[in-house]
Write a protein that holds these residues in place. Structure first.
Motif, PDB file in Angstrom:
ATOM      1  N   MET A  91       0.808  -1.215   0.000  1.00  0.00           N
ATOM      2  CA  MET A  91       0.000   0.000   0.000  1.00  0.00           C
ATOM      3  C   MET A  91       0.845   1.270   0.000  1.00  0.00           C
ATOM      4  SD  MET A  91      -2.953  -1.438   0.160  1.00  0.00           S
ATOM      5  CE  MET A  91      -3.575  -3.070   0.565  1.00  0.00           C
ATOM      6  N   ALA A  92       2.175   1.117   0.090  1.00  0.00           N
ATOM      7  CA  ALA A  92       3.029   2.291   0.299  1.00  0.00           C
ATOM      8  C   ALA A  92       2.883   3.334  -0.801  1.00  0.00           C
ATOM      9  CB  ALA A  92       4.490   1.845   0.409  1.00  0.00           C
ATOM     10  N   GLY A  93       2.659   2.883  -2.038  1.00  0.00           N
ATOM     11  CA  GLY A  93       2.574   3.831  -3.142  1.00  0.00           C
ATOM     12  C   GLY A  93       1.403   4.789  -3.051  1.00  0.00           C
ATOM     13  N   LEU A  94       0.414   4.504  -2.183  1.00  0.00           N
ATOM     14  CA  LEU A  94      -0.734   5.393  -2.025  1.00  0.00           C
ATOM     15  C   LEU A  94      -0.415   6.605  -1.167  1.00  0.00           C
ATOM     16  CD1 LEU A  94      -3.473   2.673  -1.407  1.00  0.00           C
ATOM     17  CD2 LEU A  94      -2.951   3.855  -3.544  1.00  0.00           C
ATOM     18  N   PHE A  95       0.748   6.577  -0.515  1.00  0.00           N
ATOM     19  CA  PHE A  95       1.155   7.681   0.358  1.00  0.00           C
ATOM     20  C   PHE A  95       2.426   8.290  -0.237  1.00  0.00           C
ATOM     21  CE2 PHE A  95      -1.073   4.453   2.763  1.00  0.00           C
ATOM     22  CZ  PHE A  95      -2.078   5.188   3.381  1.00  0.00           C
ATOM     23  N   GLY A  96       2.282   9.490  -0.821  1.00  0.00           N
ATOM     24  CA  GLY A  96       3.291  10.021  -1.728  1.00  0.00           C
ATOM     25  C   GLY A  96       4.645  10.325  -1.134  1.00  0.00           C
ATOM     26  N   ARG A  97       4.724  10.782   0.112  1.00  0.00           N
ATOM     27  CA  ARG A  97       5.997  11.183   0.700  1.00  0.00           C
ATOM     28  C   ARG A  97       6.435  10.169   1.734  1.00  0.00           C
ATOM     29  NH1 ARG A  97       4.353  15.102   3.659  1.00  0.00           N
ATOM     30  NH2 ARG A  97       6.431  15.849   4.251  1.00  0.00           N
ATOM     31  N   VAL A  98       7.745  10.093   1.968  1.00  0.00           N
ATOM     32  CA  VAL A  98       8.261   9.096   2.887  1.00  0.00           C
ATOM     33  C   VAL A  98       7.740   9.321   4.300  1.00  0.00           C
ATOM     34  CG1 VAL A  98      10.379  10.412   3.358  1.00  0.00           C
ATOM     35  CG2 VAL A  98      10.349   7.938   3.699  1.00  0.00           C
ATOM     36  N   GLU A  99       7.592  10.595   4.706  1.00  0.00           N
ATOM     37  CA  GLU A  99       7.058  10.871   6.041  1.00  0.00           C
ATOM     38  C   GLU A  99       5.617  10.378   6.165  1.00  0.00           C
ATOM     39  OE1 GLU A  99      10.233  13.781   4.995  1.00  0.00           O
ATOM     40  OE2 GLU A  99       8.351  13.135   4.036  1.00  0.00           O
ATOM     41  N   LEU A 100       4.861  10.519   5.084  1.00  0.00           N
ATOM     42  CA  LEU A 100       3.463  10.070   5.095  1.00  0.00           C
ATOM     43  C   LEU A 100       3.394   8.546   5.154  1.00  0.00           C
ATOM     44  CD1 LEU A 100       0.711  11.421   5.042  1.00  0.00           C
ATOM     45  CD2 LEU A 100       0.710  11.203   2.553  1.00  0.00           C
ATOM     46  N   ARG A 101       4.294   7.894   4.435  1.00  0.00           N
ATOM     47  CA  ARG A 101       4.315   6.419   4.473  1.00  0.00           C
ATOM     48  C   ARG A 101       4.662   5.931   5.882  1.00  0.00           C
ATOM     49  NH1 ARG A 101       6.583   7.193  -0.693  1.00  0.00           N
ATOM     50  NH2 ARG A 101       8.740   6.895   0.006  1.00  0.00           N
ATOM     51  N   ARG A 102       5.609   6.585   6.516  1.00  0.00           N
ATOM     52  CA  ARG A 102       5.975   6.190   7.882  1.00  0.00           C
ATOM     53  C   ARG A 102       4.805   6.397   8.840  1.00  0.00           C
ATOM     54  NH1 ARG A 102      11.886   9.151   7.720  1.00  0.00           N
ATOM     55  NH2 ARG A 102      13.024   7.466   6.642  1.00  0.00           N
ATOM     56  N   ARG A 103       4.085   7.506   8.663  1.00  0.00           N
ATOM     57  CA  ARG A 103       2.942   7.772   9.526  1.00  0.00           C
ATOM     58  C   ARG A 103       1.843   6.744   9.290  1.00  0.00           C
ATOM     59  NH1 ARG A 103       2.306   9.437  14.195  1.00  0.00           N
ATOM     60  NH2 ARG A 103       4.060  10.793  13.655  1.00  0.00           N
ATOM     61  N   SER A 163      -5.660   9.604  -0.407  1.00  0.00           N
ATOM     62  CA  SER A 163      -7.048   9.293  -0.732  1.00  0.00           C
ATOM     63  C   SER A 163      -7.528   8.034  -0.017  1.00  0.00           C
ATOM     64  CB  SER A 163      -7.203   9.096  -2.252  1.00  0.00           C
ATOM     65  OG  SER A 163      -8.478   8.567  -2.557  1.00  0.00           O
ATOM     66  N   ALA A 164      -8.567   8.196   0.809  1.00  0.00           N
ATOM     67  CA  ALA A 164      -9.173   7.042   1.474  1.00  0.00           C
ATOM     68  C   ALA A 164      -9.854   6.119   0.464  1.00  0.00           C
ATOM     69  CB  ALA A 164     -10.172   7.511   2.525  1.00  0.00           C
ATOM     70  N   ASP A 165     -10.356   6.680  -0.638  1.00  0.00           N
ATOM     71  CA  ASP A 165     -11.021   5.843  -1.644  1.00  0.00           C
ATOM     72  C   ASP A 165     -10.021   4.982  -2.413  1.00  0.00           C
ATOM     73  OD1 ASP A 165     -13.488   6.738  -0.902  1.00  0.00           O
ATOM     74  OD2 ASP A 165     -13.749   8.114  -2.588  1.00  0.00           O
ATOM     75  N   LEU A 166      -8.853   5.534  -2.728  1.00  0.00           N
ATOM     76  CA  LEU A 166      -7.837   4.714  -3.377  1.00  0.00           C
ATOM     77  C   LEU A 166      -7.353   3.610  -2.444  1.00  0.00           C
ATOM     78  CD1 LEU A 166      -5.694   7.363  -5.320  1.00  0.00           C
ATOM     79  CD2 LEU A 166      -7.429   5.788  -6.221  1.00  0.00           C
ATOM     80  N   LEU A 167      -7.246   3.926  -1.161  1.00  0.00           N
ATOM     81  CA  LEU A 167      -6.871   2.898  -0.193  1.00  0.00           C
ATOM     82  C   LEU A 167      -7.951   1.824  -0.100  1.00  0.00           C
ATOM     83  CD1 LEU A 167      -4.893   1.851   1.939  1.00  0.00           C
ATOM     84  CD2 LEU A 167      -6.090   3.250   3.625  1.00  0.00           C
ATOM     85  N   ARG A 168      -9.208   2.251  -0.119  1.00  0.00           N
ATOM     86  CA  ARG A 168     -10.315   1.280  -0.128  1.00  0.00           C
ATOM     87  C   ARG A 168     -10.210   0.340  -1.321  1.00  0.00           C
ATOM     88  NH1 ARG A 168     -15.166   4.046  -2.439  1.00  0.00           N
ATOM     89  NH2 ARG A 168     -13.746   3.783  -4.206  1.00  0.00           N
ATOM     90  N   ASP A 169      -9.934   0.892  -2.483  1.00  0.00           N
ATOM     91  CA  ASP A 169      -9.801   0.054  -3.675  1.00  0.00           C
ATOM     92  C   ASP A 169      -8.661  -0.953  -3.509  1.00  0.00           C
ATOM     93  OD1 ASP A 169     -11.854   1.562  -4.719  1.00  0.00           O
ATOM     94  OD2 ASP A 169     -10.564   2.762  -6.032  1.00  0.00           O
ATOM     95  N   ALA A 170      -7.570  -0.512  -2.889  1.00  0.00           N
ATOM     96  CA  ALA A 170      -6.435  -1.407  -2.678  1.00  0.00           C
ATOM     97  C   ALA A 170      -6.768  -2.493  -1.658  1.00  0.00           C
ATOM     98  CB  ALA A 170      -5.217  -0.601  -2.223  1.00  0.00           C
ATOM     99  N   VAL A 171      -7.512  -2.138  -0.607  1.00  0.00           N
ATOM    100  CA  VAL A 171      -7.938  -3.135   0.385  1.00  0.00           C
ATOM    101  C   VAL A 171      -8.829  -4.181  -0.275  1.00  0.00           C
ATOM    102  CG1 VAL A 171      -9.310  -3.489   2.469  1.00  0.00           C
ATOM    103  CG2 VAL A 171      -7.732  -1.563   2.340  1.00  0.00           C
ATOM    104  N   ARG A 172      -9.756  -3.731  -1.097  1.00  0.00           N
ATOM    105  CA  ARG A 172     -10.655  -4.655  -1.793  1.00  0.00           C
ATOM    106  C   ARG A 172      -9.868  -5.597  -2.697  1.00  0.00           C
ATOM    107  NH1 ARG A 172     -14.215  -1.109  -4.535  1.00  0.00           N
ATOM    108  NH2 ARG A 172     -12.580  -0.987  -6.103  1.00  0.00           N
TER     109      ARG A 172
END
Length: 369
Positions: free
Chosen positions: A1-13, A55-64
């Motif tokens: 899922m890491a690619g859905l969070f654009g910056r490294v700080e966001l991915r860590r969070r 995007s919560a919707d893109l994450l939802r699509d990835a979870v699905r």
């Protein structure tokens, strides 16, 4: 899922948030998740849920997609259900005094409508929508203050079955392999919802109230009372089922196929408790004519697995532990909790599969644990 969070700080969070949701914490709200991540205050957690760009919707699509790739099969079911999130005050998006069928009480709460995938290998939540009561639509300023998108306000007061249709439509468009749809009486008594499924040839098993009328004037409880003793059959629950107790089932094909696609029928399924025979539950079904009774019963029981998903997501992944008030914050937290639950569900399925391979006739090999 890491690619859905654009910056490294966001991915860590995002990673620390998920680790917190999976951690053995008593509560998984902002302060507790911040402490687990080593933060002195929940400011960064709050920023992640409210103002950070993702995007919560893109994450939802990835979870699905993740759940479908690991759990889906042609015999699985898309199951709709809802759950309440008790809240104080009136500022949280969608909060209202409303009836919760899970508790049988009217409470001040938010209501989320969820879609789960229930299959032989496991079950996971794959979509979600926050129900917006009509009184909110009638108050645009209140909606704006809670961050409700203008497009959602413009859509008007969408009933829960309309939200369910949107989620099922997304799952079908994404190619999720599922042979059935299941839902409770909130959706089973909605004729537009049933027409939505029928027109798309999506087989369903939906609960209906005892007052549901079929064949112009016959109520389902009247038809069930006329069933002969020979019509009842005990069907054992499938392995791993969450169903409690034993049930007898009666199944009858309903006349009239003029409005149905060729090769499809509509049937009535009735469940009777072996311990309390007076307790009957009624299901209206739509499916191909060649379907076996066991497949219908298995789908009717899929709602038990959906209820277990919601309970597990709350108890183990903090689905209901959030303290956000705005629309976007709700969708972000709930979707992350769904991801945490899907991770557990897929891991459990892999563990069960590994156990099957380790039978007495299995080849000797190293098992990583």
């Amino acid at each position: 899922m890491a690619g859905l969070f654009g910056r490294v700080e966001l991915r860590r969070r995002a990673r620390s948030y998920l680790v917190g949701l999976l951690a053995p914490l008593e509560r998984k709200a902002g302060w507790q998740l911040a402490a687990a991540a080593g933060d002195p205050t929940p400011v960064r957690v709050q920023h992640f849920l409210s103002r950070a760009v993702w995007s919560a919707d893109l994450l939802r699509d990835a979870v699905r997609a993740y759940a479908a790739a690991n759990l889906a099969g042609p015999g699985g079911a898309l199951v709709v259900d809802e759950t309440g999130f008790p809240k104080r005050g009136r500022a949280s998006a969608g909060v209202q005094r409303q009836y919760l069928h899970a508790t049988g009480r009217t409470e001040n709460c938010q209501v989320g409508v969820f879609l789960a995938y229930v299959g032989e290998r496991g079950s996971a939540l794959i979509d979600r929508e926050l129900y917006l009561p009509p009184v909110w639509i009638e108050d645009p300023e209140r909606c704006t203050a809670a961050g409700v998108p203008a497009t959602r306000i413009a859509a008007g007061a969408l009933a829960k079955p309309r939200l369910a249709e949107a989620m099922i439509g997304r799952a079908v468009a994404a190619g999720v392999a599922a042979g059935w749809v299941a839902a409770d009486a909130t959706y089973g008594r909605d004729t537009a919802f049933l027409s939505f499924l029928t027109s798309r040839r999506l087989p369903y098993v939906v609960e209906v109230p005892l007052t549901q009328t079929l064949r112009e004037s016959d109520r389902v409880d009247v038809l069930a009372r006329a069933a002969p003793a020979s019509a009842w059959r005990r069907v054992p629950p499938r392995p791993g089922s969450c169903a409690a107790g034993e049930y007898d089932w009666a199944w009858a094909t309903l006349p009239g196929t003029e409005d149905l696609p060729p090769g499809f029928v509509r049937t009535l399924l009735v469940r009777r408790s072996a311990e309390r025979p007076a307790e009957l539950v009624y299901f209206l079904c739509f499916h191909a004519d060649a379907v076996r009774r066991e497949d219908i019963v298995r789908t009717a029981s899929a709602r038990d697995a959906m209820a277990a998903c919601l309970l597990a997501a709350k108890a183990e992944c903090g689905l209901d532990h959030y303290q956000v008030r705005r629309w976007e914050g709700w969708y972000r937290h709930v979707t992350l909790a769904m991801l945490a639950h899907a991770f557990l569900a897929v891991g459990a399925a892999a563990e069960r599969a590994a156990g099957e391979l380790d039978g007495p006739d299995a080849p000797r090999a190293i098992r990583w644990r």
